[in-house]
Design an enzyme around this catalytic site. Structure first.
Site, PDB file in Angstrom:
ATOM      1  N   GLU A 125       0.811  -1.106   0.100  1.00 35.25           N
ATOM      2  CA  GLU A 125      -0.007  -0.123  -0.126  1.00 35.25           C
ATOM      3  C   GLU A 125       1.012   1.198   0.004  1.00 35.25           C
ATOM      4  O   GLU A 125       1.885   1.182   0.408  1.00 35.25           O
ATOM      5  CB  GLU A 125      -0.779  -0.065   1.453  1.00 35.25           C
ATOM      6  CG  GLU A 125      -0.082   0.100   2.422  1.00 35.25           C
ATOM      7  CD  GLU A 125      -1.047  -0.239   3.755  1.00 35.25           C
ATOM      8  OE1 GLU A 125      -1.683   0.400   4.153  1.00 35.25           O
ATOM      9  OE2 GLU A 125      -0.562  -1.248   4.274  1.00 35.25           O
ATOM     10  N   LYS A 127       2.615   4.548   0.966  1.00 34.51           N
ATOM     11  CA  LYS A 127       3.231   5.050   2.228  1.00 34.51           C
ATOM     12  C   LYS A 127       2.981   6.684   2.072  1.00 34.51           C
ATOM     13  O   LYS A 127       3.467   7.197   1.505  1.00 34.51           O
ATOM     14  CB  LYS A 127       4.702   4.930   2.290  1.00 34.51           C
ATOM     15  CG  LYS A 127       5.343   5.596   4.034  1.00 34.51           C
ATOM     16  CD  LYS A 127       6.704   4.888   4.026  1.00 34.51           C
ATOM     17  CE  LYS A 127       7.082   5.599   5.404  1.00 34.51           C
ATOM     18  NZ  LYS A 127       7.192   6.841   5.666  1.00 34.51           N
ATOM     19  N   TYR A 235      -4.614   2.523   8.272  1.00 33.93           N
ATOM     20  CA  TYR A 235      -3.825   1.397   7.927  1.00 33.93           C
ATOM     21  C   TYR A 235      -3.282   0.557   8.958  1.00 33.93           C
ATOM     22  O   TYR A 235      -2.396  -0.424   8.564  1.00 33.93           O
ATOM     23  CB  TYR A 235      -2.681   1.895   6.968  1.00 33.93           C
ATOM     24  CG  TYR A 235      -1.646   3.224   7.803  1.00 33.93           C
ATOM     25  CD1 TYR A 235      -1.186   2.731   8.992  1.00 33.93           C
ATOM     26  CD2 TYR A 235      -1.683   4.486   7.307  1.00 33.93           C
ATOM     27  CE1 TYR A 235      -0.313   3.791   9.742  1.00 33.93           C
ATOM     28  CE2 TYR A 235      -0.924   5.268   7.774  1.00 33.93           C
ATOM     29  CZ  TYR A 235      -0.281   4.858   9.029  1.00 33.93           C
ATOM     30  OH  TYR A 235       0.523   5.963   9.690  1.00 33.93           O
ATOM     31  N   LYS A 323      11.037   2.672  -0.011  1.00 39.57           N
ATOM     32  CA  LYS A 323      10.953   4.282  -0.286  1.00 39.57           C
ATOM     33  C   LYS A 323      11.315   4.441  -1.871  1.00 39.57           C
ATOM     34  O   LYS A 323      11.925   3.614  -2.438  1.00 39.57           O
ATOM     35  CB  LYS A 323      12.167   4.914   0.543  1.00 39.57           C
ATOM     36  CG  LYS A 323      12.028   4.702   1.944  1.00 39.57           C
ATOM     37  CD  LYS A 323      10.676   5.201   2.486  1.00 39.57           C
ATOM     38  CE  LYS A 323      10.733   6.737   2.824  1.00 39.57           C
ATOM     39  NZ  LYS A 323      11.651   7.256   4.113  1.00 39.57           N
ATOM     40  N   CYS A 428      40.706  22.060  16.074  1.00 38.93           N
ATOM     41  CA  CYS A 428      39.430  22.278  16.530  1.00 38.93           C
ATOM     42  C   CYS A 428      38.963  23.915  16.169  1.00 38.93           C
ATOM     43  O   CYS A 428      39.561  24.488  16.885  1.00 38.93           O
ATOM     44  CB  CYS A 428      38.826  21.859  17.827  1.00 38.93           C
ATOM     45  SG  CYS A 428      37.415  22.329  18.059  1.00 38.93           S
ATOM     46  N   CYS A 431      37.785  25.395  19.850  1.00 37.22           N
ATOM     47  CA  CYS A 431      38.688  25.406  21.028  1.00 37.22           C
ATOM     48  C   CYS A 431      39.971  25.406  20.599  1.00 37.22           C
ATOM     49  O   CYS A 431      40.949  25.831  21.612  1.00 37.22           O
ATOM     50  CB  CYS A 431      38.465  24.294  22.053  1.00 37.22           C
ATOM     51  SG  CYS A 431      38.825  22.835  21.586  1.00 37.22           S
ATOM     52  N   CYS A 446      38.330  16.460  17.921  1.00 41.54           N
ATOM     53  CA  CYS A 446      38.739  17.458  18.640  1.00 41.54           C
ATOM     54  C   CYS A 446      39.262  16.693  19.929  1.00 41.54           C
ATOM     55  O   CYS A 446      38.578  15.861  20.618  1.00 41.54           O
ATOM     56  CB  CYS A 446      38.018  18.535  18.953  1.00 41.54           C
ATOM     57  SG  CYS A 446      38.243  19.552  20.564  1.00 41.54           S
ATOM     58  N   CYS A 452      36.497  21.909  25.694  1.00 45.64           N
ATOM     59  CA  CYS A 452      35.858  22.332  24.245  1.00 45.64           C
ATOM     60  C   CYS A 452      34.528  22.930  24.329  1.00 45.64           C
ATOM     61  O   CYS A 452      33.595  22.209  24.583  1.00 45.64           O
ATOM     62  CB  CYS A 452      36.060  21.231  23.029  1.00 45.64           C
ATOM     63  SG  CYS A 452      35.396  21.831  21.436  1.00 45.64           S
TER      64      CYS A 452
HETATM   65  S1  IVH Z   1       2.135   1.158   8.965  1.00 45.03           S
HETATM   66  C1  IVH Z   1       3.043  -1.195  11.746  1.00 45.03           C
HETATM   67  N1  IVH Z   1       1.291   2.115   6.813  1.00 45.03           N
HETATM   68  O1  IVH Z   1       5.212   5.914   7.988  1.00 45.03           O
HETATM   69  C2  IVH Z   1       3.874   0.071  11.733  1.00 45.03           C
HETATM   70  N2  IVH Z   1       2.620   3.424   8.142  1.00 45.03           N
HETATM   71  O2  IVH Z   1       7.950   5.360   8.595  1.00 45.03           O
HETATM   72  C3  IVH Z   1       3.042   1.390  11.426  1.00 45.03           C
HETATM   73  N3  IVH Z   1       3.012   5.681   7.260  1.00 45.03           N
HETATM   74  O3  IVH Z   1       4.962   6.303  11.436  1.00 45.03           O
HETATM   75  C4  IVH Z   1       2.912   2.042  10.396  1.00 45.03           C
HETATM   76  N4  IVH Z   1       1.693   5.306   5.383  1.00 45.03           N
HETATM   77  O4  IVH Z   1       3.413   7.658  10.276  1.00 45.03           O
HETATM   78  C5  IVH Z   1       2.054   2.253   7.982  1.00 45.03           C
HETATM   79  N5  IVH Z   1       0.664   2.773   4.719  1.00 45.03           N
HETATM   80  C6  IVH Z   1       1.411   2.924   5.950  1.00 45.03           C
HETATM   81  C7  IVH Z   1       1.717   4.205   6.155  1.00 45.03           C
HETATM   82  C8  IVH Z   1       2.435   4.315   7.505  1.00 45.03           C
HETATM   83  C9  IVH Z   1       2.435   6.205   6.113  1.00 45.03           C
HETATM   84  C10 IVH Z   1       3.939   6.465   8.313  1.00 45.03           C
HETATM   85  C11 IVH Z   1       3.425   6.355   9.748  1.00 45.03           C
HETATM   86  C12 IVH Z   1       4.711   5.631  10.326  1.00 45.03           C
HETATM   87  C13 IVH Z   1       5.627   5.924   9.265  1.00 45.03           C
HETATM   88  C14 IVH Z   1       6.688   4.897   9.516  1.00 45.03           C
END
Ligand code: IVH
Length: 703
Positions: A125, A127, A235, A323, A428, A431, A446, A452
């Site tokens: 899904e 992010k 989610y 990512k 440094c 200092c 340093c 320092c």
């Molecule tokens: S699951 C089970 N699903 O990403 C772990 N997180 O980098 C809980 N986020 O803090 C997160 N879309 O704010 C999950 N489809 C998605 C998400 C998601 C955005 C964010 C969320 C989390 C962060 C982690």
């Protein structure tokens, strides 16, 4: 100059002017709201605010993170109550390449001991690039809503969340207790419209939809939140009085049935190829979705499997964020500054001509260390095909996620003739002590230690930071200013501040510039509150090299109390001692961290003891006190037949046991599978109880 004169400004002038205005307006705002002692008349204040807004409207790329353009948008965090999450709010570990994803899935198969042909479903899904929110429903009614905060405690934003149309106030057919988690975000269209309205009204211009969403949710006036269209995708979930479903996909469908928005691009996948195809599909739609996403999240579908895999300290083993590639931009490297960190490391920082990268204005980037600048990696191999980086070069900047921007490449064709290779200073800059690079260390440090100023201040900043003492009202800025005036020289001085500068003293905090009766009292109270500190936080706060938050947590859990930990650090000074052997047997503690701990405790014994004497250091909670193995040290040996070694270890730890790699007098229990050898013999010799895998499973109630 009046507000409408801003047409005369060029970008450099505008940048300086915005910095000046941020300083005045922030000071004036504090004086007005926190000290009840205005330093500007309302009319003067409004004129400056309008001028600030007008400049920001002309140069949106120069909007500063500390801009005070509208205090509507700069609600102090102190205004919100705190909510402790019933279950920790987790974050995700990251994957950047297809190979990382394949490794993730292979790791799960290994952990669960599933062969390559056993089915293993995952979900994929988007992010969402917003901020996470936890909604608690009891008996079908929304009880409260909280931001993530540090994962354990967040801010109470219930009143604001009640104004969000997409979030149900009541549920029918839901478990009696249900915590729904998801992301609050703002669409591109709503973001653009909001910024237009803000600029017309002379209000704050937001740098990107995520900042706009965060600023809108964290509003003290819910009517402002109501006027800003915030949206939500569910989610995940926290505490539930009964399971939502057997699978992730089932649970998401259930949340949708209950009336929560869920993401339409959610898919269930059976193979790594499926996951990667879904990733590409989502990436292809990224630009047309109408809201920001920064990757694809994969989760194991089977919730029983999720349970078996469990958590690392703050991330689940059963999920990962894949990512999207970082966003890039070219800009001019105007200079290289050296920052001295808390451990004395000299870090080169690139000063860049401001440039927008992925919606954020970037003017600094990390250059890591001198090798990186020279175009070499830590083993002397080439990076950027050996191209070095010089002041005056055009460089390629990128941001990956939330991290500090970095420099990826340099354009040699545009290098000015005058550009010279960069020389790291031999002293440094703070200092003047020699800065030395030890063999095997990638950075120059340093040698000034606590003489320092930079090291001393950075240590103090670390000490009060969010994951350490987290003292409300005592942030980096205040620490710096107290340090400069000699009010706080080392952490222990924080806890005697009231005795020295409180009521009845010749010099008083309340009379200091920027402070008043109320804010001074608040700070003293906040400091008092933090005298009680959990052991893990205290260890982390000490700022010992190589000891991060996770390691501090592991050390705290292992030793339990401050006295035990302190004694062990001193006893470990002898590498032949049992204490040293125990220290390095702790999972995650290697010889490097051990040495760093031992050296720090030896060098700073008096300072650390004086500090500890001012505090009440809370023993680490045994994680699961009702389990028969809580607090026991166990060792696994031989072949386990019903679960993998990794799973056995994770399970034992989640029940509060310590899992050691070798048998010693401290071992309570040895679990020996077929083929157990010398460890079993040693345990028998030491009179330690030895059981087999079935007996172990019966003991922990999993037989
Ligand atoms: S699951 C089970 N699903 O990403 C772990 N997180 O980098 C809980 N986020 O803090 C997160 N879309 O704010 C999950 N489809 C998605 C998400 C998601 C955005 C964010 C969320 C989390 C962060 C982690």
């Amino acid at each position: 100059m009046a507000a409408d004169d801003v047409t005369q400004l060029d970008a450099a002038m505008a940048e300086r002017e915005l910095a000046r205005l941020a300083g005045i307006l922030n000071r004036a705002n504090d004086a007005y709201h926190r000290e009840d002692a205005p330093i500007l008349s309302d009319a003067e204040f409004d004129a400056l605010r309008q001028r600030n807004a007008a400049i920001e409207a002309r140069f949106p790329q120069l909007v500063r993170p500390d801009s005070a353009s509208a205090f509507l948008g700069a609600t102090p965090a102190e205004g919100f109550g705190k909510i402790r999450h019933a279950r920790r709010m987790l974050s995700l570990s990251n994957a950047f390449t297809d190979e990382d994803v394949a490794d993730f899935v292979a790791g799960i198969r290994r952990f669960l001991n599933l062969g390559p042909d056993s089915p293993l479903a995952l979900t994929a899904e988007p992010k969402i690039d917003g901020l996470s929110l936890s909604l608690r429903y009891e008996n079908g009614r929304l009880l409260h809503a909280a931001t993530r905060g540090d994962g354990e405690t967040g801010e109470d934003v219930t009143t604001n969340v009640r104004t969000m149309a997409e979030i149900p106030q009541t549920l029918t057919g839901a478990p009696a207790i249900l915590e729904v988690r998801g992301e609050v975000y703002m669409s591109h269209a709503d973001f653009a419209a909001l910024n237009t309205r803000q600029s017309e009204a002379g209000g704050k211009i937001f740098a990107n939809p995520r900042n706009a969403a965060a600023g809108s949710l964290r509003q003290l006036d819910p009517e402002i939140t109501r006027a800003r269209p915030l949206r939500f995708f569910a989610y995940a979930w926290g505490e539930t009085s009964e399971p939502l479903a057997d699978t992730q996909s089932g649970a998401i469908a259930r949340l949708q049935d209950l009336g929560f928005p869920t993401n339409p691009l959610f898919r269930r996948c059976d193979t790594v190829d499926d996951l990667l195809a879904t990733y590409s599909g989502i990436e292809a739609q990224r630009a047309s979705l109408g809201y920001d996403i920064d990757g694809v999240v994969y989760k194991l579908d089977d919730l029983a499997y999720q349970d078996r895999l469990g958590l690392r300290s703050t991330t689940p083993r059963w999920a990962i964020a894949h990512k999207f590639p970082a966003e890039l931009a070219w800009t001019l490297l105007e200079g290289i500054d050296i920052q001295v960190g808390r451990t004395g490391a000299l870090s080169p920082v690139a000063r860049l001509k401001p440039v927008t990268v992925g919606g954020v204005v970037v003017s600094n980037a990390t250059l890591h260390n001198e090798d990186y600048i020279a175009g070499r990696d830590s083993r002397g191999g080439p990076i950027r095909e050996g191209r070095d980086i010089r002041v005056g070069d055009w460089v390629q900047v990128y941001r990956a996620g939330d991290v500090i921007p970095k420099i990826r490449d340099v354009d040699l064709a545009r290098r000015p003739d005058t550009a010279a290779p960069y020389q790291m200073p031999a002293h440094c800059p703070e200092c003047g002590s020699p800065a030395i690079r030890e063999p095997g260390d990638s950075v120059r440090r340093c040698t000034g230690g606590m003489i320092c100023p930079a090291q001393a201040v950075e240590r103090l900043k670390h000490f009060v930071s969010r994951a350490a003492f987290d003292i409300e009202g005592l942030g980096a800025k205040q620490v710096e200013s107290f340090w400069r005036d000699g009010w706080i020289a080392s952490p222990k001085d924080i806890f005697t501040l009231k005795d020295r500068f409180g009521p009845g003293q010749p010099r008083q905090l309340k009379n200091r510039e920027g402070w008043g009766e109320k804010s001074a009292q608040n700070l003293f109270d906040a400091i008092e509150e933090k005298r009680r500190i959990p052991l893990a936080r205290f260890i982390f706060a000490l700022g010992i090299r190589h000891v991060g938050e996770t390691s501090a947590g592991m050390l705290a859990t292992h030793f339990g109390s401050w006295d035990a930990f302190r004694a062990a650090m001193h006893e470990s000074n002898d590498p032949d001692s049992a204490a040293y052997a125990e220290l390095i047997s702790i999972d995650g503690v290697g010889p490097v961290m051990a040495q760093s701990l031992i050296t720090s405790f030896a060098a700073e014994a008096t300072e650390i003891d004086r500090l500890a004497a001012l505090l009440s250091i809370q023993p680490a909670e045994a994680r699961a006190t009702d389990s028969p193995v809580a607090g026991k040290t166990v060792v696994f040996t031989g072949t386990l037949e019903r679960m993998t070694r990794a799973e056995a270890k994770a399970r034992a730890e989640s029940l509060g046991a310590k899992v050691a790699g070798s048998v010693s007098a401290k071992t309570d229990l040895l679990i020996a599978g077929p083929g157990a050898g010398s460890k079993a013999k040693k345990a028998t010799d030491l009179g330690i109880e030895v059981i087999d895998e079935d007996q172990w499973l019966a003991l922990i109630g999993a037989g």
